[in-house]
Design a protein around this motif. Structure first.
Motif, PDB file in Angstrom:
ATOM      1  N   PHE A 112       0.830  -1.206   0.000  1.00 41.15           N
ATOM      2  CA  PHE A 112       0.000   0.000   0.000  1.00 41.15           C
ATOM      3  C   PHE A 112       0.860   1.249   0.000  1.00 41.15           C
ATOM      4  O   PHE A 112       0.577   2.201  -0.735  1.00 41.15           O
ATOM      5  N   LEU A 113       1.922   1.240   0.815  1.00 40.05           N
ATOM      6  CA  LEU A 113       2.789   2.420   0.875  1.00 40.05           C
ATOM      7  C   LEU A 113       3.425   2.679  -0.485  1.00 40.05           C
ATOM      8  O   LEU A 113       3.426   3.802  -0.991  1.00 40.05           O
ATOM      9  N   ILE A 114       3.955   1.607  -1.089  1.00 44.99           N
ATOM     10  CA  ILE A 114       4.623   1.752  -2.383  1.00 44.99           C
ATOM     11  C   ILE A 114       3.616   2.137  -3.463  1.00 44.99           C
ATOM     12  O   ILE A 114       3.880   2.977  -4.319  1.00 44.99           O
ATOM     13  N   GLY A 115       2.418   1.526  -3.382  1.00 47.88           N
ATOM     14  CA  GLY A 115       1.403   1.813  -4.388  1.00 47.88           C
ATOM     15  C   GLY A 115       0.871   3.228  -4.300  1.00 47.88           C
ATOM     16  O   GLY A 115       0.516   3.843  -5.304  1.00 47.88           O
ATOM     17  N   ILE A 149       9.925 -14.470   4.776  1.00 46.66           N
ATOM     18  CA  ILE A 149      10.744 -13.659   3.868  1.00 46.66           C
ATOM     19  C   ILE A 149      10.661 -14.161   2.424  1.00 46.66           C
ATOM     20  O   ILE A 149      10.738 -13.364   1.485  1.00 46.66           O
ATOM     21  N   VAL A 150      10.473 -15.481   2.239  1.00 42.51           N
ATOM     22  CA  VAL A 150      10.345 -15.922   0.841  1.00 42.51           C
ATOM     23  C   VAL A 150       8.962 -15.618   0.274  1.00 42.51           C
ATOM     24  O   VAL A 150       8.799 -15.560  -0.935  1.00 42.51           O
ATOM     25  N   SER A 151       7.951 -15.424   1.133  1.00 43.36           N
ATOM     26  CA  SER A 151       6.596 -15.305   0.578  1.00 43.36           C
ATOM     27  C   SER A 151       6.041 -13.882   0.571  1.00 43.36           C
ATOM     28  O   SER A 151       4.990 -13.647  -0.019  1.00 43.36           O
ATOM     29  N   PHE A 152       6.723 -12.936   1.215  1.00 39.80           N
ATOM     30  CA  PHE A 152       6.096 -11.606   1.270  1.00 39.80           C
ATOM     31  C   PHE A 152       6.184 -10.852  -0.057  1.00 39.80           C
ATOM     32  O   PHE A 152       5.351 -10.016  -0.366  1.00 39.80           O
ATOM     33  N   PHE A 153       7.194 -11.207  -0.856  1.00 35.19           N
ATOM     34  CA  PHE A 153       7.426 -10.416  -2.071  1.00 35.19           C
ATOM     35  C   PHE A 153       6.243 -10.427  -3.050  1.00 35.19           C
ATOM     36  O   PHE A 153       5.778  -9.371  -3.477  1.00 35.19           O
ATOM     37  N   PRO A 154       5.724 -11.618  -3.401  1.00 33.52           N
ATOM     38  CA  PRO A 154       4.573 -11.595  -4.320  1.00 33.52           C
ATOM     39  C   PRO A 154       3.363 -10.879  -3.734  1.00 33.52           C
ATOM     40  O   PRO A 154       2.606 -10.239  -4.483  1.00 33.52           O
ATOM     41  N   ILE A 155       3.193 -10.955  -2.430  1.00 29.12           N
ATOM     42  CA  ILE A 155       2.061 -10.251  -1.823  1.00 29.12           C
ATOM     43  C   ILE A 155       2.263  -8.747  -1.948  1.00 29.12           C
ATOM     44  O   ILE A 155       1.358  -8.004  -2.318  1.00 29.12           O
ATOM     45  N   ALA A 182       0.832  -3.620  -4.362  1.00 27.44           N
ATOM     46  CA  ALA A 182       1.198  -2.336  -4.957  1.00 27.44           C
ATOM     47  C   ALA A 182       0.565  -2.194  -6.347  1.00 27.44           C
ATOM     48  O   ALA A 182       0.000  -1.150  -6.686  1.00 27.44           O
ATOM     49  N   PHE A 183       0.613  -3.281  -7.103  1.00 28.08           N
ATOM     50  CA  PHE A 183       0.035  -3.250  -8.445  1.00 28.08           C
ATOM     51  C   PHE A 183      -1.477  -3.013  -8.365  1.00 28.08           C
ATOM     52  O   PHE A 183      -2.040  -2.232  -9.137  1.00 28.08           O
ATOM     53  N   GLY A 184      -2.122  -3.676  -7.414  1.00 28.47           N
ATOM     54  CA  GLY A 184      -3.567  -3.515  -7.240  1.00 28.47           C
ATOM     55  C   GLY A 184      -3.933  -2.079  -6.892  1.00 28.47           C
ATOM     56  O   GLY A 184      -4.850  -1.504  -7.475  1.00 28.47           O
ATOM     57  N   LEU A 187      -8.053  -6.284  -2.663  1.00 29.76           N
ATOM     58  CA  LEU A 187      -8.190  -7.637  -2.104  1.00 29.76           C
ATOM     59  C   LEU A 187      -8.000  -8.710  -3.173  1.00 29.76           C
ATOM     60  O   LEU A 187      -7.348  -9.729  -2.937  1.00 29.76           O
ATOM     61  N   ALA A 188      -8.536  -8.464  -4.349  1.00 30.67           N
ATOM     62  CA  ALA A 188      -8.407  -9.431  -5.440  1.00 30.67           C
ATOM     63  C   ALA A 188      -6.934  -9.663  -5.764  1.00 30.67           C
ATOM     64  O   ALA A 188      -6.503 -10.792  -5.999  1.00 30.67           O
ATOM     65  N   TYR A 189      -6.145  -8.598  -5.745  1.00 32.33           N
ATOM     66  CA  TYR A 189      -4.724  -8.699  -6.075  1.00 32.33           C
ATOM     67  C   TYR A 189      -3.953  -9.346  -4.925  1.00 32.33           C
ATOM     68  O   TYR A 189      -3.020 -10.114  -5.144  1.00 32.33           O
ATOM     69  N   ILE A 190      -4.356  -9.014  -3.699  1.00 35.68           N
ATOM     70  CA  ILE A 190      -3.700  -9.615  -2.537  1.00 35.68           C
ATOM     71  C   ILE A 190      -3.891 -11.123  -2.578  1.00 35.68           C
ATOM     72  O   ILE A 190      -2.960 -11.900  -2.350  1.00 35.68           O
ATOM     73  N   LEU A 191      -5.107 -11.549  -2.908  1.00 36.20           N
ATOM     74  CA  LEU A 191      -5.390 -12.984  -2.953  1.00 36.20           C
ATOM     75  C   LEU A 191      -4.602 -13.668  -4.063  1.00 36.20           C
ATOM     76  O   LEU A 191      -4.120 -14.787  -3.893  1.00 36.20           O
TER      77      LEU A 191
END
Ligand SMILES: Nc1ncnc2c1ncn2[C@@H]1O[C@H](COP(=O)(O)OP(=O)(O)OP(=O)(O)O)[C@@H](O)[C@H]1O
Ligand SMILES: [Mg+2]
Lengths: 267, 289
Positions: free
Chosen positions: B110-113, B158-164, B169-171, B203-207
């Motif tokens: 959210f911050l980056i987006g 740490i391995v899984s936060f990046f795609p989220i 941010a993209f969403g 939410l759609a993008y987070i999922l």
């Protein structure tokens, strides 16, 4: 009283002074309760003008006054207060896809802090007004194009703004539905007497709905004709077959074709 | 008189008609297809496997027979110790790691987006954490968080936060301008927009990010277990290898695959539950899958 005063506005997107501005000087006073149709060739700046009236775009020079108060010069907070009395119906419906028709109509009411039960009641009433009581619980993707557009109109009407700005609201619907929506809009307008600025490409629609048709030309965008339509209301679809109606429409068509090619009328 | 006409047309605009009977049949066939193709493929694998063993004459310590693996798997599945200790450990580590990844990833996303300046400041660090091989960090995590679940959770996170984070941010950035203008025109405050527009939209993008993240988190937890500690499916597999119980090792790998599949399936189910309005979910539903 003047509801909307477009006070010598110009708008330039491209800073190159060699090019004509998108909107040349536009001066327009729209009275309280007046239904104005805005007609003009594609790209002449109708949407831009409407967006400036609605505070979504800043003019390069000049100002827009709503009920005597300047929107353009106001601070953010003041602008929000002034624009609280303005409703905008966009060319696309802009409904929130995760909300039901009813909940979409309730958005402005929610923003205004209305209690839940009251919100539901008003939103249901608005949906009834546009003939969509049976679709309250439907999501936008479950509605037809015309129905979505009606939900968007209900949303804009829900908080009872004095001024309604509509940008080709029926551009995406078929001719029959459009006729029906036009009748409906006339009915709503006659009941609520709002000041309406209605952008359209259809001469027929403009003459049918409006008290006054403003024709714009392009390069730079400017007003080339300002015509009163005096046909009594309520107007029926049959009234669009009368010689007066057809003559008015023909006049407007001439004005439009005179200003059709932007290069022709370049300054 | 206009009123009457309005009613007439409103009724004509009725919802889409139900699909024809023939199409429904074919759809049902498509839908059940996996139930008979999957066993067929499994049978083919079984015979291929047998054939390979017969030709190459491999030692059962390198490659056990399918029967031996099945027997081992059966033993493992019915052993409550495996469920209560190993599966449970991996499960809690994976989900705790994912929870941290969601909290951090969504916040940073959210911050980056929302802020271009923050995006500029944070991006290099975030990318740095991603190009660093995470497995190389594992010994460090063991040092910091001990041999217990802490180091596994940290690795999973740490391995899984990046795609989220990138998806969030993209969403946030993909919220249509027209929707923002609708908010402006109805006078919505920033807080209202965040809660009622940005969040549901994103939410759609987070999922979608979670779909990838849950798989990565599982891998992170299991890799963490390989490197230290005494519990979890990864540790269990390592023990089996050390004891040369190769049939059981194969069985444990099948268990891990099933574990990952169930978690992934849960996220997909969650998607259907939380964003039924979204295009991607509607497409799935219409396919009847
Ligand atoms: N944000 C923008 N940046 C740059 N140019 C713009 C922008 N918005 C509009 N324009 C330009 O301003 C001109 C007028 O656009 P506008 O959308 O107001 O036309 P319009 O009369 O509404 O046309 P249409 O009937 O096709 O909707 C166009 O030439 C367009 O390219
Ligand atoms: Mg336009």
């Amino acid at each position: 009283m003047t509801a909307i005063h477009v006070d010598r506005i110009t708008k330039r997107f491209d800073p190159d002074p060699g090019k004509a501005p998108t909107l040349g000087t536009i001066d327009l006073a729209i009275e309280d309760g007046e239904f104005v149709a805005l007609l003009g060739p594609s790209g002449c700046g109708k949407t831009t003008l409407l967006r400036m009236i609605g505070g979504l775009e800043q003019p390069t020079s000049g100002q827009v006054l709503i009920n005597g108060e300047s929107v353009s010069a106001a601070s953010k907070a003041a602008r929000r207060r002034i624009l609280a009395s303005v409703g905008f119906v966009f060319q696309e419906h802009n409904l929130l896809p995760w909300r039901s028709a009813l909940a979409n109509v309730a958005v402005p009411l929610e923003v205004r802090g209305m209690a839940r039960a009251e919100r539901r009641r008003v939103a249901a009433e608005m949906l009834a007004l546009v003939g969509l009581s049976h679709a309250e619980g439907k999501l936008p993707h479950e509605l037809s194009g015309g129905m979505r557009q009606r939900v968007a109109i209900a949303r804009a009407l829900s908080y009872d703004p004095d001024i309604l700005l509509m940008d080709e609201p029926f551009g995406a619907v078929d001719a029959q539905t459009r006729d029906v929506l036009n009748l409906e809009l006339q009915r709503i307008w006659m009941r609520r007497r709002k000041t309406v600025v209605f952008v359209t490409h259809s001469v027929h629609e403009a003459v049918f709905l409006a008290d006054r048709v403003v024709v714009m030309g392009a390069s730079p965008g400017r007003v080339v004709e300002d015509l009163r339509i005096t046909t009594p209301r309520p107007r029926s679809l049959e009234a669009t077959m009368t010689p007066e109606f057809l003559a008015t429409a023909a006049t407007l068509r001439d004005f439009l074709s005179d200003h059709f090619t932007p290069q022709e009328s370049a300054t | 008189m206009s009123q009457n006409q309005v009613v007439a047309i409103s009724d004509a605009e009725s919802p889409v008609p139900a699909p024809a009977a023939g199409r429904r049949w074919r759809r049902a066939l498509d839908r059940w297809m996996v139930w008979w193709t999957t066993p067929l493929v499994l049978v083919a694998i079984y015979f291929g496997w047998k054939l390979y063993l017969a030709i190459t004459d491999l030692s059962p310590f390198v490659m056990p027979t399918p029967e031996a693996v099945l027997a081992a798997l059966k033993e493992q599945v019915t052993d409550p110790y495996i469920w209560e200790v190993h599966v449970w450990a991996t499960f809690t580590e994976t989900l705790s790691g994912l929870a941290i990844a969601i909290a951090v990833g969504v916040t940073l996303g959210f911050l980056i987006g929302k802020s271009r300046i923050l995006a500029r400041i944070l991006k290099p660090f975030v990318v740095a954490t991603q190009v660093t091989p995470k497995v190389a960090l594992a010994p460090l995590f063991v040092l910091w968080f001990g041999f217990g679940p802490g180091s596994k959770i940290a690795l999973a996170a740490i391995v899984s936060f990046f795609p989220i984070m990138t998806n969030t941010a993209f969403g946030v950035q993909s919220l249509p301008r027209s929707t923002k203008e609708m908010c402006t025109s109805v006078g919505a405050s920033g807080w209202y927009r965040f809660r009622k527009v940005d969040l549901p939209h994103t939410l759609a993008y987070i999922l979608a990010g979670m779909e990838v993240a849950i798989v990565l988190a599982t891998i992170g937890a299991i890799v963490g277990e390989y490197l230290g500690g005494d519990k979890g499916l990864g540790r269990y597999a390592l023990n089996l290898q050390n004891n040369l119980q190769i049939d059981m090792l194969f069985g444990s790998i099948v268990l891990m695959a099933a574990f990952g599949l169930v978690l992934y399936g849960s996220v997909v189910a969650l998607k259907r539950l939380l964003i039924p309005w979204h295009e991607s979910v509607r497409a799935l539903r219409e396919e009847g899958a």
